[in-house]
Design an enzyme around this catalytic site. Structure first.
Site, PDB file in Angstrom:
ATOM      1  N   CYS A 273       0.798  -1.235   0.000  1.00 30.99           N
ATOM      2  CA  CYS A 273       0.000   0.000   0.000  1.00 30.99           C
ATOM      3  C   CYS A 273       0.829   1.282   0.000  1.00 30.99           C
ATOM      4  O   CYS A 273       0.760   2.069  -0.935  1.00 30.99           O
ATOM      5  CB  CYS A 273      -0.944   0.017   1.210  1.00 30.99           C
ATOM      6  SG  CYS A 273      -2.356  -1.092   1.064  1.00 30.99           S
ATOM      7  N   ILE A 274       1.569   1.521   1.068  1.00 27.84           N
ATOM      8  CA  ILE A 274       2.187   2.834   1.279  1.00 27.84           C
ATOM      9  C   ILE A 274       3.148   3.239   0.163  1.00 27.84           C
ATOM     10  O   ILE A 274       3.133   4.399  -0.269  1.00 27.84           O
ATOM     11  CB  ILE A 274       2.885   2.889   2.655  1.00 27.84           C
ATOM     12  CG1 ILE A 274       1.861   2.639   3.766  1.00 27.84           C
ATOM     13  CG2 ILE A 274       3.525   4.254   2.868  1.00 27.84           C
ATOM     14  CD1 ILE A 274       2.474   2.560   5.142  1.00 27.84           C
TER      15      ILE A 274
END
Length: 435
Positions: A273-274
């Site tokens: 994600c990040i």
């Protein structure tokens, strides 16, 4: 409101489909089956399908016995045949949405899954996209594909976006108790999707006005973390130049009870994600002739960190009159975060690339990842013993696993470069340098 579908959801006679049986899809499928729904999972990987049908779990956050019991009861099955869609009432899409080599979104898995669903789409079906993507995907990409057969969204079938919130290794929050955001194409789609999740999950179900709001909020969550980690990383770079311990600075700052949230530097960003999600937004922003300067700068800082680790490692070796070329480097941990077996976007892989480009001889130890392949090369975890530690010119801590015996490592290693401040409790730190 579609009373017929709502009734099926409420009395749990609805059959649920889940496309993609990875870190997001399999835990979600399990929770839906535990809630009393019959669940059919789909994956193109035959190995995953076979394991699910045998009750063999392959996701760290799932309890093996619990998973086996659900499969044994016939509540969860898996298939590689997409025609299973004709037998379900609700279906969640949980497939990867990676970036290509130009940092542009690759939504081919979502598009292909949607096209396959469209072949079997019937009236009174609910489709929910969970894969993280750029704002507009649900309405601009999925909806037209699903309507190609003549059925109308909001009337004949229903469509919503509900972003996954999976944090591998989190002992406090999992699929079951993490709050869920839901935004549908029209009020009916929102209400149906919310009703389904409320019947399955314990966390709050937060309804928003559209899929675009839900898509944007997911990107905001991870962009917030990306930018603040980039700030911590930039502080680490500057503190190193100024001879200041950045970890002590952060500890001092977080003593303030308001207006500050602690984020920490490291060798780079990892996970699904990040490091990825903010680039969906920077790509989409170009359509509106807007340049997301802050987000892109944060990305540049975080992408640079593995190179910074390599540069710092070279300087450490220089102090011992050793060159990186030919140096024996031992990495502790290659997973992207502590106590998991997930390698996705792990910064340790980039650190290895940079070190090898400088001629270093790399070995690693990770209790969760006994071997892996990267760019055609095969790597095997070595034993973490006194001989291997003393044989390394430099030990680099890249993942802070709790299984590591930090006291013994500090005692036996010649020199340690600690990128996570994992050795902070060691009293004798003469052979330890922190990021």
């Amino acid at each position: 409101m579609s009373d017929a579908l709502l009734s099926k959801i409420q009395n749990k006679s609805a059959v649920i489909g889940v496309v993609g049986l990875g870190y997001v899809g399999l835990p979600l499928a399990l929770e839906k089956a535990k809630a009393g729904y019959r669940v059919i999972g789909f994956d193109i990987q035959a190995e995953k399908v076979e394991k699910v049908n045998k009750g063999i779990n392959y996701i760290g956050d799932i309890i093996d016995s619990e998973f086996n019991d659900i499969v044994s009861q016939g509540m969860l099955t898996a298939t590689a045949d997409f025609s299973f869609v004709k037998d379900v009432d609700c279906i969640a899409i949980c497939v990867p949405t990676p970036l290509d080599k130009y940092y542009q979104p690759d939504i081919s898995y979502v598009v292909n899954s949607t096209r396959d669903i469209a072949k079997y789409l019937d009236k009174e079906m609910l489709i929910i996209l969970e894969s993280t993507t750029y704002p507009g995907t649900t309405e601009e990409v999925l909806k037209p594909i699903l309507e190609e057969g003549g059925l109308q969204c909001g009337k004949d079938f229903f469509l919503a976006f509900s972003p996954e919130r999976v944090d591998p290794g989190n002992k406090l929050y999992g699929t079951k108790n993490t709050p869920k955001v839901v935004g549908g194409v029209g009020e009916t789609s929102t209400k149906l999707a919310a009703a389904l999740y409320r019947s399955v999950l314990e966390g709050e179900i937060h309804e928003v006005s559209s899929p675009a709001v839900a898509e944007m909020e997911k990107i905001l969550e991870n962009t917030f973390r990306n930018i603040n980690i980039a700030l911590a990383n930039e502080m680490a770079i500057l503190c190193n130049k100024m001879g200041i311990n950045v970890w002590e600075v952060i500890d001092a700052a977080k003593s303030k009870p308001y207006g500050y949230m602690a984020f920490y530097p490291g060798p780079g960003l990892g996970g699904h994600c990040i490091p990825v999600d903010p680039f969906y937004l920077t790509w989409k922003a170009r359509e509106y002739d807007y340049h997301t300067r802050l987000i892109e700068t944060a990305g540049e800082i975080n992408i640079y960190m593995p190179q910074f680790v390599t540069e710092r490692s070279m300087k450490i070796l220089n102090r011992f009159r050793k060159t990186m070329n030919g140096a024996k480097i031992l990495l502790l941990g290659v997973a992207y975060k502590q106590d998991i077996d997930d390698l996705r976007e792990s910064p340790a892989l980039k650190v290895i690339e940079h070190l090898e480009q400088e001629g270093a001889e790399i070995s690693y130890y990770d209790p969760y990842i006994p071997q892996f392949k990267h760019h055609g090369n095969e790597y095997q975890s070595i034993k973490l013993n006194q001989e291997n530690l003393r044989n390394a010119d430099l030990v680099i801590l890249t993942t802070m696993h709790t299984q590591f015996d930090y006291e013994n490592i500090a005692r036996d290693a010649i020199y340690i470069f600690d990128t996570k401040n994992a050795f902070k409790l060691i009293k004798n730190r003469d052979n330890i340098e922190v990021l």
